[in-house]
Design an enzyme around this catalytic site. Structure first.
Site, PDB file in Angstrom:
ATOM      1  N   ASP A 456       0.813  -1.315   0.064  1.00 35.48           N
ATOM      2  CA  ASP A 456      -0.086   0.087   0.215  1.00 35.48           C
ATOM      3  C   ASP A 456       0.755   1.393  -0.040  1.00 35.48           C
ATOM      4  OD1 ASP A 456      -2.387   1.378   0.171  1.00 35.48           O
ATOM      5  OD2 ASP A 456      -2.229   1.650   2.519  1.00 35.48           O
ATOM      6  N   ASP A 655      -1.369  -1.174   6.161  1.00 41.13           N
ATOM      7  CA  ASP A 655      -1.406  -0.570   7.473  1.00 41.13           C
ATOM      8  C   ASP A 655      -2.962  -0.338   7.854  1.00 41.13           C
ATOM      9  OD1 ASP A 655      -1.758   1.657   6.175  1.00 41.13           O
ATOM     10  OD2 ASP A 655      -0.818   2.756   7.537  1.00 41.13           O
ATOM     11  N   ASP A 659      -6.909  -2.724   3.980  1.00 37.64           N
ATOM     12  CA  ASP A 659      -5.844  -3.778   3.527  1.00 37.64           C
ATOM     13  C   ASP A 659      -5.955  -5.155   4.080  1.00 37.64           C
ATOM     14  OD1 ASP A 659      -4.346  -1.772   2.059  1.00 37.64           O
ATOM     15  OD2 ASP A 659      -3.583  -1.165   4.000  1.00 37.64           O
TER      16      ASP A 659
END
Length: 765
Positions: A456, A655, A659
């Protein structure tokens, strides 16, 4: 150690309350289910024992309140758990605390074995000396020599060796042959045979006689017991060192905190009396007592003991503090937020303990082999006895007995069982000291296979603390209104971009409105109602979903994205009102981390909810191989699945809550320790510092650990493959070499200790 049976005879149609299996009223209380034979236990037993296909009853734990003892488990059979120390009903090994304590308490079994070994070692040495100096003592003692050996060996075998015979008998009762089965058979056979030969020598034929007397093996039984005790002492001492990492972590926590009372006075209180909301003073050189936030003061805090970050981190009002970290120079006043099991330190300890007590997939092979190994060894010993007795040289049966005992003693499966658990325990402890937390042994074993890493952007590649960059209003709107409305809606969001927008509005002293019907739009934005109008805030994908035309501001948005900023559109009452740009600086360590991962052969893919242009700008700066922008949580999940279908081993690093699905699906999910609890609970690996360099560190530990496990397994297999035939006497026809049971016992004792010692090398590699 006790076991628990069903309290009453079950009716023919009654069912186990846990699994629903039919309970048949036979003598041993078993139920046949799915082709396997089970025992089931009372409500006092743990659920997992009810479903144990090895047919073991759960140990009956004493109530924790009554005993005050911790939970103990077996390092080889993690499903075995009980309150207080004891031995495993499956393998007979000493149980260990499920979680190490800060105090380095001695294992009670280690103390017991050391005492037994110390008291009986002189007797063992004396009986061995008499046996090996046979001619001299035959002249001095005559036929009473064997009676002297009997008197010397009996305390060694019956008292010092009593725990071994008890475990051997338990293994027979539980139908779980293990190393204690072999030791009990070997030493028991040698001792009982020698006692009978001493009491009734005339009952033995010539094939049992040496120099006219029936051979006795008191010294073999005594030496085997003493060497086994020595080996257990060495092994238990080495095993205790595997908990050093957890004890070191627990030792970081301070014992007291300095609380500021409502009247301004201060008092030192035990850490257990700290409550959320308490104001605490942290003076220079003191440790932060619990997790919380800086209320007053500025300082630099050394977090290296938990995160591995070598440099102190500057702290100002509003910054987060981690319990057990060290305040270096400035005075701080903090507000306590998380205490006890909620603190970062407690969670680290919990995750390390969980990883240490999990089983590596590689262990399955060892478990299958060990399940048949003891039976094969007993059959081999029987064949050895018969082969020597029927076809060997005189005294043939004496040779057969001594070689059969050697086979039983040398074939210890303990080294095989310890091969992977010890490596996992040491490796997970070492990783924790470097800010890397593995959830289980499977993650340690799998990480080295990863060839593709999906990351990410926000909070993973970037700081995750974005700063407001710009606001652009539509022709019929004012910039202040765009910012005010966006900040009003974002008050209910936990996303870092939302925090930046809210902070910017408050810095300009804008009055925020109340939001109604707030709703998160699956990682691509948020919706709600403000002042009676429907408001949508998010990326272009959300605008498309809402059928809102974002083209009027496309040029401005593209220019901001080329600068690396994230663009967020605002629509009010179905019409585009403006856009906001938030810049999130790339972490200083990210470029180095990407370079190290590329050097390890990984393909790096970015998947972010930000616009594609912004994502590509960041990707170009970092040299990322593939970039996906404006992806939803399902898109990330689908990306992981697609790559896995192509045969790739995929790790996902993120995080945020969005996700979590991809983290769970990935072969190895990697959560940033600076992220959300949902992300960390979905991941297989957590980087405490949130630094991608931790992935390279974790991969190095994974590679070293798997190499270590293979070394241990190879040694265990080779040891038994070579040792058993030699003990059986295959070298005798060609070389005249026989293996004494005493040497077999020495080799057996040190095999387990060598496996543990090899695992301990991971602490310094």
């Amino acid at each position: 150690m006790t076991t628990t049976n069903i309290a009453m005879t079950p009716a023919a149609d009654s069912r186990d309350p846990v699994c629903g299996m039919t309970v048949k009223p036979d003598s041993s209380y078993r139920a046949s289910h799915a082709g396997r034979d089970y025992r089931f236990c009372s409500a006092k037993c743990q659920e997992k024992f009810s479903h144990d296909p090895m047919r073991y009853l759960a140990p009956a734990p004493a109530p924790a309140a009554a005993t005050g003892s911790a939970e103990y488990t077996c390092p080889m059979h993690l499903e075995v758990r009980q309150i207080g120390p004891g031995t495993c009903p499956k393998c007979g090994m000493a149980l260990e605390p499920s979680v190490a304590t800060a105090e380095d308490e001695e294992n009670p079994e280690l103390a017991d074995f050391r005492r037994r070994f110390g008291w009986t070692l002189p007797l063992t040495l004396l009986v061995a000396f008499i046996a090996m100096s046979g001619g001299l003592f035959d002249e001095l003692l005559g036929r009473t020599r064997t009676w002297v050996e009997l008197a010397l060996a009996t305390p060694v075998v019956l008292w010092a060796g009593r725990p071994f015979f008890e475990r051997g008998w338990q293994s027979v009762k539980n139908r779980s042959p293990n190393m204690w089965t072999l030791i009990g058979l070997g030493t028991g056979t040698a001792y009982v045979y020698s006692v009978i030969a001493t009491l009734l020598p005339e009952a033995f034929p010539l094939s049992f006689r040496m120099n006219g007397q029936v051979a006795v093996y008191f010294e073999a039984a005594a030496v085997i017991i003493s060497l086994t005790l020595l080996g257990q002492v060495l092994e238990l001492r080495a095993r205790s060192e595997t908990g050093a990492a957890i004890r070191a972590l627990l030792g970081l926590a301070p014992k007291t905190a300095r609380r500021i009372r409502a009247d301004g006075d201060e008092e030192d209180i035990p850490l257990a009396e700290v409550h959320p909301g308490d104001r605490l003073r942290v003076r220079p050189g003191e440790k932060v007592p619990v997790d919380g936030t800086v209320a007053e003061g500025e300082s630099a805090v050394d977090e290296s003991m938990l995160t591995g970050e070598p440099l102190p981190v500057g702290k100002r009002p509003g910054d987060k503090l981690i319990g057990a970290t060290l305040n270096t120079h400035g005075a701080l006043i903090m507000t306590a937020e998380k205490i006890g099991a909620q603190t970062v330190l407690a969670q680290i300890v919990q995750m390390v303990a969980q990883a240490q007590r999990s089983r590596a997939p590689m262990q399955r092979m060892a478990d299958v082999v060990a399940g048949y190994f003891v039976v094969v060894v007993v059959l081999t010993a029987l064949v050895t006895l018969l082969g020597w007795g029927l076809f060997g040289p005189q005294p043939s049966w004496a040779y057969g007995l001594i070689n059969a005992v050697a086979v039983l003693i040398i074939a210890c499966p303990c080294a095989l069982g310890l091969a992977t658990p010890m490596s996992v325990m040491v490796a997970s402890g070492r990783a924790a000291t470097q800010g890397v937390l593995f959830r289980d042994a499977a993650a340690i074993e799998s990480l080295r296979k990863v060839d593709t890493l999906i990351v990410d952007k926000t909070g993973t590649l970037t700081e995750g603390k974005p700063a407001f960059h710009a606001v652009v209003a539509a022709p019929d709107q004012m910039e202040s209104d765009v910012l005010r409305i966006a900040a009003s809606l974002d008050q209910g969001s936990e996303h870092p971009l939302a925090h930046a927008i809210v902070a910017a509005a408050r810095a300009r002293e804008l009055v925020l409105s109340k939001t109604e019907h707030f709703e998160s739009a699956s990682g691509i934005g948020v919706r709600g109602q403000i002042d009676g109008h429907a408001v949508v805030l998010g990326n272009s994908a959300l605008m498309d979903d809402e059928k809102i035309d974002s083209k009027p501001l496309a040029a401005q948005a593209e220019a901001l994205r080329l600068e690396g900023a994230s663009v967020i559109y605002l629509a009010v009452a179905g019409k585009l009102a403006g856009l906001l740009a938030v810049a999130d600086p790339i972490k200083a360590s990210t470029a180095e981390a990407i370079a190290r991962l590329h050097a390890d052969g990984l393909r790096i893919i970015m998947a972010t909810g930000d616009g594609l242009t912004t994502a590509q700008a960041v990707g170009r700066r970092l040299g990322i191989d593939e970039v996906h922008g404006e992806v939803k949580p399902k898109d990330k999940d689908d990306l992981v699945a697609r790559l896995q279908a192509e045969g790739r081993v995929v790790a996902m690093a993120g995080d945020g809550i969005n996700d979590a699905p991809a983290l769970a699906r990935a072969d190895v999910g990697i959560a940033m320790g600076t992220g959300t609890d949902v992300a960390m609970s979905s991941a297989h690996l957590t980087l405490v510092k949130g630094d991608l360099r931790g992935i390279a560190t974790a991969r190095a530990i994974s590679v070293a650990t798997v190499r270590n496990m293979r070394q241990n397994l190879l040694f265990a297999f080779l040891y038994n493959t070579l040792g058993v035939p030699v003990a059986a006497g295959v070298l005798y026809p060609a070389f005249g070499i026989l293996l004494s049971p005493m040497l077999a016992a020495l080799a057996m004792s040190f095999s387990s200790a060598s496996v543990v010692g090899n695992a301990l090398r991971l602490r310094v590699r």
